[in-house]
Design an enzyme around this catalytic site. Structure first.
Site, PDB file in Angstrom:
ATOM      1  N   LYS A 189     -25.156 -24.992 -13.084  1.00  0.00           N
ATOM      2  CA  LYS A 189     -24.005 -25.636 -13.256  1.00  0.00           C
ATOM      3  C   LYS A 189     -22.939 -24.442 -13.476  1.00  0.00           C
ATOM      4  CE  LYS A 189     -21.144 -27.422 -16.104  1.00  0.00           C
ATOM      5  NZ  LYS A 189     -19.636 -26.851 -15.800  1.00  0.00           N
ATOM      6  N   GLU A 265     -25.953 -16.539 -24.712  1.00  0.00           N
ATOM      7  CA  GLU A 265     -24.856 -15.294 -24.669  1.00  0.00           C
ATOM      8  C   GLU A 265     -23.519 -15.935 -24.826  1.00  0.00           C
ATOM      9  OE1 GLU A 265     -25.799 -13.498 -21.022  1.00  0.00           O
ATOM     10  OE2 GLU A 265     -27.761 -12.538 -21.689  1.00  0.00           O
ATOM     11  N   CYS A 299     -16.715 -10.866 -21.964  1.00  0.00           N
ATOM     12  CA  CYS A 299     -17.193 -11.353 -23.557  1.00  0.00           C
ATOM     13  C   CYS A 299     -17.419  -9.975 -24.283  1.00  0.00           C
ATOM     14  CB  CYS A 299     -18.505 -11.917 -23.483  1.00  0.00           C
ATOM     15  SG  CYS A 299     -19.846 -11.065 -22.495  1.00  0.00           S
ATOM     16  N   GLU A 400     -11.844 -15.008 -31.630  1.00  0.00           N
ATOM     17  CA  GLU A 400     -11.757 -14.594 -30.115  1.00  0.00           C
ATOM     18  C   GLU A 400     -10.633 -14.902 -29.385  1.00  0.00           C
ATOM     19  OE1 GLU A 400     -14.706 -16.195 -27.371  1.00  0.00           O
ATOM     20  OE2 GLU A 400     -15.334 -14.053 -26.777  1.00  0.00           O
TER      21      GLU A 400
HETATM   22  P1  NDP Z   1     -17.299 -22.478 -22.398  1.00  0.00           P
HETATM   23  O1  NDP Z   1     -18.011 -22.411 -23.493  1.00  0.00           O
HETATM   24  O2  NDP Z   1     -16.144 -23.412 -22.370  1.00  0.00           O
HETATM   25  O3  NDP Z   1     -17.924 -23.029 -21.049  1.00  0.00           O
HETATM   26  C1  NDP Z   1     -19.270 -22.453 -20.282  1.00  0.00           C
HETATM   27  C2  NDP Z   1     -19.829 -23.449 -19.607  1.00  0.00           C
HETATM   28  O4  NDP Z   1     -20.361 -24.456 -20.316  1.00  0.00           O
HETATM   29  C3  NDP Z   1     -19.027 -23.871 -18.502  1.00  0.00           C
HETATM   30  O5  NDP Z   1     -19.840 -24.179 -17.326  1.00  0.00           O
HETATM   31  C4  NDP Z   1     -18.614 -25.192 -19.157  1.00  0.00           C
HETATM   32  O6  NDP Z   1     -18.190 -26.290 -18.280  1.00  0.00           O
HETATM   33  C5  NDP Z   1     -20.092 -25.520 -19.902  1.00  0.00           C
HETATM   34  N1  NDP Z   1     -19.678 -26.693 -20.747  1.00  0.00           N
HETATM   35  C6  NDP Z   1     -18.783 -26.651 -21.740  1.00  0.00           C
HETATM   36  N2  NDP Z   1     -19.164 -27.699 -22.682  1.00  0.00           N
HETATM   37  C7  NDP Z   1     -20.437 -28.063 -22.688  1.00  0.00           C
HETATM   38  C8  NDP Z   1     -21.266 -29.043 -23.019  1.00  0.00           C
HETATM   39  N3  NDP Z   1     -20.859 -29.492 -24.013  1.00  0.00           N
HETATM   40  N4  NDP Z   1     -22.684 -29.518 -22.556  1.00  0.00           N
HETATM   41  C9  NDP Z   1     -22.753 -28.252 -21.611  1.00  0.00           C
HETATM   42  N5  NDP Z   1     -22.279 -27.567 -20.804  1.00  0.00           N
HETATM   43  C10 NDP Z   1     -20.955 -27.364 -21.292  1.00  0.00           C
HETATM   44  O7  NDP Z   1     -16.890 -21.011 -21.977  1.00  0.00           O
HETATM   45  P2  NDP Z   1     -15.856 -20.328 -20.873  1.00  0.00           P
HETATM   46  O8  NDP Z   1     -16.297 -20.759 -19.622  1.00  0.00           O
HETATM   47  O9  NDP Z   1     -14.664 -20.642 -21.593  1.00  0.00           O
HETATM   48  O10 NDP Z   1     -16.037 -18.723 -20.945  1.00  0.00           O
HETATM   49  C11 NDP Z   1     -15.713 -18.243 -22.086  1.00  0.00           C
HETATM   50  C12 NDP Z   1     -16.313 -17.784 -23.010  1.00  0.00           C
HETATM   51  O11 NDP Z   1     -17.712 -17.242 -22.620  1.00  0.00           O
HETATM   52  C13 NDP Z   1     -15.979 -16.582 -24.148  1.00  0.00           C
HETATM   53  O12 NDP Z   1     -16.178 -17.239 -25.399  1.00  0.00           O
HETATM   54  C14 NDP Z   1     -16.939 -15.547 -23.824  1.00  0.00           C
HETATM   55  O13 NDP Z   1     -16.937 -14.689 -24.924  1.00  0.00           O
HETATM   56  C15 NDP Z   1     -18.156 -16.241 -23.276  1.00  0.00           C
HETATM   57  N6  NDP Z   1     -18.791 -15.327 -22.621  1.00  0.00           N
HETATM   58  C16 NDP Z   1     -20.133 -14.740 -23.323  1.00  0.00           C
HETATM   59  C17 NDP Z   1     -20.902 -13.660 -22.705  1.00  0.00           C
HETATM   60  C18 NDP Z   1     -22.117 -13.074 -23.204  1.00  0.00           C
HETATM   61  O14 NDP Z   1     -22.915 -12.455 -22.548  1.00  0.00           O
HETATM   62  N7  NDP Z   1     -22.279 -13.225 -24.779  1.00  0.00           N
HETATM   63  C19 NDP Z   1     -20.575 -13.170 -21.277  1.00  0.00           C
HETATM   64  C20 NDP Z   1     -19.337 -13.949 -20.960  1.00  0.00           C
HETATM   65  C21 NDP Z   1     -18.500 -14.621 -21.577  1.00  0.00           C
HETATM   66  P3  NDP Z   1     -16.735 -26.327 -17.843  1.00  0.00           P
HETATM   67  O15 NDP Z   1     -16.231 -24.985 -17.908  1.00  0.00           O
HETATM   68  O16 NDP Z   1     -16.647 -27.005 -16.528  1.00  0.00           O
HETATM   69  O17 NDP Z   1     -16.103 -27.153 -19.068  1.00  0.00           O
END
Ligand code: NDP
Length: 496
Positions: A189, A265, A299, A400
């Site tokens: 997804k 991650e 990130c 963050e």
């Molecule tokens: P989110 O946590 O908002 O979303 C990540 C994914 O999870 C999306 O596909 C989202 O769907 C989905 N999602 C959200 N809520 C749920 C749930 N309850 N159950 C299942 N899936 C869910 O992150 P962002 O997309 O905003 O990305 C930014 C974040 O990612 C930052 O905090 C960043 O630091 C982190 N990140 C970490 C990395 C690492 O390697 N440590 C690398 C890159 C980013 P949808 O968007 O459709 O709501």
């Protein structure tokens, strides 16, 4: 590989992006809009997978684990993964323009990082899976005949891959490739903000003849939608998730009932530590990259920069001067900085710009929204921003932000620098700038993070462990660590 230009059409213009379930493209039910963050224009609609379609995808994946996929040898699976990499490269221009349309990121970045790394992920894990060996222990037995223990690596089963919007293709393939290399079936997804490169990947999987159900794609939102239905599904065996720490916690709760394996991650609040003996030009240039790359939406980006006091004023001035010179604009304009992912995310980042003022910080440069006088004013552009003078306990230094902004503060000793860098609930990455070899090793090792760079930033070897400590994640991916997460080792003990 042909480089796309602005004339390259967005591959799904005015279409409805489908899900891929059991080898069939599915367009049904509710849809949502895919919006271009450069100008707010709706690019396409996207099929939102409801719980029933997610269930079909999981059942298709489970079925694939009993089908021809399960009988392929590792070399045969890896050959298929190499074909995926080749096909991505053949369709390079389409992948780049899809990624650019969804995110607004610069052509330079999408074509040199996001898409090439996506293809490289499939090759790297094909190579790693092929060369993986297994353990063997000979043991004694009371009757003197002995026994031989050896390990085999089995797939974990159905793997849910949940990816964020900042590096959509790179981060999705980073998990899909090793999961498939280890013989699993995947339900992926993407973020609802960035469905397009994943939709192209679904086409590529069909084109290379991936057996039906091995790779399934479901689009939709997270909470109370597709994401939640997927991660709480009882027939999903493992979840590989990249995203915010709070989302990780929510997923963990949902996964608890069926005790799924988790690799997370998560977020970061990364520090850069600049010692007075550092190569000044390299440290300023590297810090510019580590703060402003991808409009600060990586990130690994540095949001806290600690500079040894004798260098502090000069460093702040140099960073602010360069930040002021960054060219903001659309993906094909040779800009340094594209827009943020959405207007909603811009609101969040702007709220931190306001908070920095309320918390008595000094905005050295930026702090607002640029004005273009054209359609880009309907986009999600924001100014790169440099802040000083905040108290260490302030929210802007602790939380963050995920935008093109950093806070700089001075330090007086190595111990203080280490203490400040580690004074956070996150623990993903750090950058240390020094020309003192002993200090470089000493300080890097004391950083409470998953990865520390010395005199560079975001230099990645795909074989190395990647992940975070504290709120920044659980487990490690990369190289053998990914193969370990996506496999179940099994011991076979043979009496001789
Ligand atoms: P989110 O946590 O908002 O979303 C990540 C994914 O999870 C999306 O596909 C989202 O769907 C989905 N999602 C959200 N809520 C749920 C749930 N309850 N159950 C299942 N899936 C869910 O992150 P962002 O997309 O905003 O990305 C930014 C974040 O990612 C930052 O905090 C960043 O630091 C982190 N990140 C970490 C990395 C690492 O390697 N440590 C690398 C890159 C980013 P949808 O968007 O459709 O709501």
């Amino acid at each position: 590989m042909r480089m796309p230009t602005e004339a390259d059409a967005y591959p799904f213009a005015d279409q409805q992006l489908p899900c891929l379930v059991g080898g069939e493209f599915v367009r049904q039910g509710r849809t949502f809009d895919n919006v271009n963050p450069v100008n707010g224009v709706v690019l396409a609609t996207v099929t939102e997978a409801d719980a029933a379609l997610v269930d079909r995808a999981v059942q298709a994946a489970r079925g694939a684990l009993r089908g021809p996929w399960a009988r392929l040898s590792t070399p045969e699976r890896c050959a298929l993964l190499r074909k995926v990499a080749e096909r991505i490269e053949q369709r390079f221009a389409e992948f780049v323009s899809a990624e650019i349309a969804d995110t607004g990121k610069t052509l330079q970045q999408a074509s040199s990082l996001d898409i090439p790394r996506g293809a490289a992920n499939f090759r790297a894990y094909a190579d790693l899976a092929l060369t993986r060996g297994s353990e063997c222990f000979e043991m004694g037995t009371p009757d003197g005949r002995g026994a031989l223990n050896y390990s085999v690596h089995k797939p974990v089963g159905v793997v849910a891959v949940i990816a964020p919007w900042n590096l959509p293709f790179l981060l999705m393939t980073w998990k899909v490739a090793p999961a498939l290399a280890c013989g699993n079936a995947v339900v992926a997804k993407p973020s609802e903000e960035t469905p397009s490169s994943a939709a192209l990947l679904a086409q590529v999987m069909q084109e290379v003849g991936m057996p039906p159900g091995v790779f399934n794609l479901v689009h939709g939102f997270g909470p109370r939608s597709t994401g939640e239905a997927l991660v709480s599904h009882p027939d999903v065996n493992a979840i590989a998730f990249t995203g915010e720490s709070a989302t990780g916690s929510a997923i963990m709760r949902g996964a608890a009932d069926s005790v799924k394996a988790l690799s997370f991650e998560l977020g970061g609040k990364n520090a850069a530590v600049v010692f007075a003996d550092a190569d000044f030009e390299a440290a300023v240039g590297g810090t510019m990259r580590s703060v402003f790359s991808n409009c600060g939406q990586v990130c690994l980006c540095s949001e806290r920069v600690y500079v040894e006091r004798p260098l502090f004023a000069r460093f702040v001035e140099a960073l602010a001067q360069r930040a002021r010179r960054l060219k903001i604009g659309g993906p094909y304009e040779g800009a340094d900085l594209g827009p943020l992912i959405s207007r909603a995310h811009r609101e969040k980042v702007l709220s931190y710009y306001r908070l920095a003022r309320e918390e008595h910080g000094e905005i050295v440069c930026g702090g607002g929204v640029p004005s273009f006088g054209d359609e880009r004013d309907r986009g999600a552009f924001i100014e790169p921003t440099v802040v000083c003078g905040l108290a260490e306990g302030s929210r802007c230094v602790k939380e963050e932000i995920f935008g093109p902004v950093c806070h700089l503060a001075p330090f007086d000793s190595e111990d203080e620098a280490v203490r400040l860098a580690n004074d956070t609930r996150y623990g993903l990455a750090a950058a240390v700038w020094t020309s003192n070899l002993q200090r470089a090793h000493r300080v890097a090792r004391q950083m409470e993070v998953g990865i520390a760079w010395v005199n560079d930033w975001y230099l990645r070897d795909l074989r190395t462990p990647f992940g975070g400590v504290k709120l920044s994640g659980i487990g490690r991916e990369g190289g053998a660590h990914s193969l370990a997460f996506f496999s179940e080792p099994m011991n076979i003990c043979v009496k001789l």
